[in-house]
Design a protein around this motif. Structure first.
Motif, PDB file in Angstrom:
ATOM      1  N   VAL A  35       0.832  -1.210   0.000  1.00 53.39           N
ATOM      2  CA  VAL A  35       0.000   0.000   0.000  1.00 53.39           C
ATOM      3  C   VAL A  35       0.861   1.252   0.000  1.00 53.39           C
ATOM      4  N   LEU A  36       1.969   1.221   0.774  1.00 57.72           N
ATOM      5  CA  LEU A  36       2.863   2.371   0.827  1.00 57.72           C
ATOM      6  C   LEU A  36       3.502   2.638  -0.537  1.00 57.72           C
ATOM      7  N   ILE A  37       3.976   1.575  -1.168  1.00 61.04           N
ATOM      8  CA  ILE A  37       4.581   1.728  -2.502  1.00 61.04           C
ATOM      9  C   ILE A  37       3.548   2.234  -3.503  1.00 61.04           C
ATOM     10  N   TRP A  38       2.348   1.654  -3.444  1.00 58.15           N
ATOM     11  CA  TRP A  38       1.271   2.065  -4.347  1.00 58.15           C
ATOM     12  C   TRP A  38       0.944   3.549  -4.170  1.00 58.15           C
ATOM     13  N   TYR A  44       6.289   9.921  -6.580  1.00 61.94           N
ATOM     14  CA  TYR A  44       7.644   9.787  -7.129  1.00 61.94           C
ATOM     15  C   TYR A  44       7.669  10.178  -8.603  1.00 61.94           C
ATOM     16  N   ASN A  45       6.669   9.752  -9.356  1.00 63.27           N
ATOM     17  CA  ASN A  45       6.612  10.101 -10.774  1.00 63.27           C
ATOM     18  C   ASN A  45       6.437  11.599 -10.974  1.00 63.27           C
ATOM     19  N   ILE A  46       5.645  12.240 -10.131  1.00 56.72           N
ATOM     20  CA  ILE A  46       5.484  13.696 -10.226  1.00 56.72           C
ATOM     21  C   ILE A  46       6.823  14.386 -10.039  1.00 56.72           C
TER      22      ILE A  46
END
Length: 296
Positions: A35-38, A44-46
């Motif tokens: 859930v944290l990675i999701w 991160y992409n932003i």
């Protein structure tokens, strides 16, 4: 063959219990990591898109080969034609957010004080009627709101958005304030009145100071609601000078050449105020919501 026992209690099952508990904790930890990675991957992409040079936005690198803060500089200096009114639009967002917070707190606290502390007749009808507005999705009310604002000459006016945001934030505020006020002894109000205090003085000098955690919690909620709302701002604000940053961000997609790095940098800059606000008041916000969400 029975398991060995101590004082009549079986001990053979204890290793199995520990194993099940360990497996349960490991599964919960794995789920939390997923859930944290999701949650963090979009953020991160932003960030990496904002750090990419203008021509390298769609590379497959995990981290930009040549990270640059140029996009943030373009945003701050309004160096792109879609950003020529950025600070004016940022000011509109701030104005709408602050006005929504102030009006929500004033209306919500006065209503809860009148219903809960002054005990007006049939006050429960007011609070329940306000909560009934949540039965209708906000998107269903968009066209009626647009028509009403057009009739009253408030089209393309930030106060039309403020009115809409306060309408949706106030029922929640009344509910939280009423539940939180249960924890405040009514004897304090009675003692103040015996000393000659008027209802307004009781409200200002007794009720509001003791309601501080709830005021902070509801104020933060109202600010985030107004700061991140898009539908009503899109419908009610049309000119570049009057629109807010979320609406202006959508304008980037109308260009033949979408500057994704500028758009992501703008999103990061725009996200800073609510992040700072949340972490500055998160303790009081948690306390206010915890006490306000439980009936006494």
């Amino acid at each position: 063959m029975t398991a060995p026992s101590i004082d009549g209690k079986l001990v053979g099952r204890r290793p199995n219990y520990r194993l099940r508990r360990s497996l349960t904790e490991a599964a919960a930890l794995a789920l939390a990591v997923v859930v944290l990675i999701w949650t963090l991957v979009p953020i991160y992409n932003i960030v990496i898109v904002a750090l990419e040079p203008h021509g390298d936005v769609f590379t497959n690198d995990i981290w930009p080969a040549k990270p640059s803060l140029e996009s943030f500089w373009i945003v701050v200096t309004q160096g792109y034609w879609y950003l020529e009114y950025f600070w004016e639009q940022f000011g509109n967002s701030l104005y709408i957010g602050v006005a929504t917070v102030v009006l929500t707190l004033v209306i919500g606290s006065l209503t809860s004080f009148a219903i809960g502390r002054m005990r007006i007749r049939h006050g429960w009808l007011v609070s329940n009627a306000a909560l009934l507005t949540y039965l209708i999705p906000a998107s269903f009310l968009a066209i009626p709101f647009y028509r009403i604002m057009h009739i009253y000459g408030l089209s393309n006016n930030v106060w039309s958005v403020i009115a809409a945001e306060v309408t949706f934030a106030t029922p929640y505020a009344i509910f939280i304030f009423q539940q939180y006020a249960v924890s405040i002894p009514i004897e304090l109000d009675e003692a103040a009145r015996i000393d000659g205090a008027s209802p307004l003085q009781v409200y200002l000098h007794v009720y509001l100071p003791l309601m501080t955690p709830a005021l902070v919690a509801v104020g933060t909620y109202a600010l985030l609601l107004a700061w991140n709302e898009y539908l009503y701002q899109f419908l009610l604000l049309s000119s570049k000078q009057s629109m807010t940053v979320p609406v202006a961000l959508a304008q980037f997609l109308n260009s033949d050449e979408s500057p994704w790095n500028y758009m992501m940098a703008t999103a990061i800059v725009y996200a800073l105020p609510p992040i700072v606000t949340y972490y500055a008041f998160r303790d009081r916000m948690t306390a206010g919501l915890a006490l306000g969400g439980v009936k006494g």
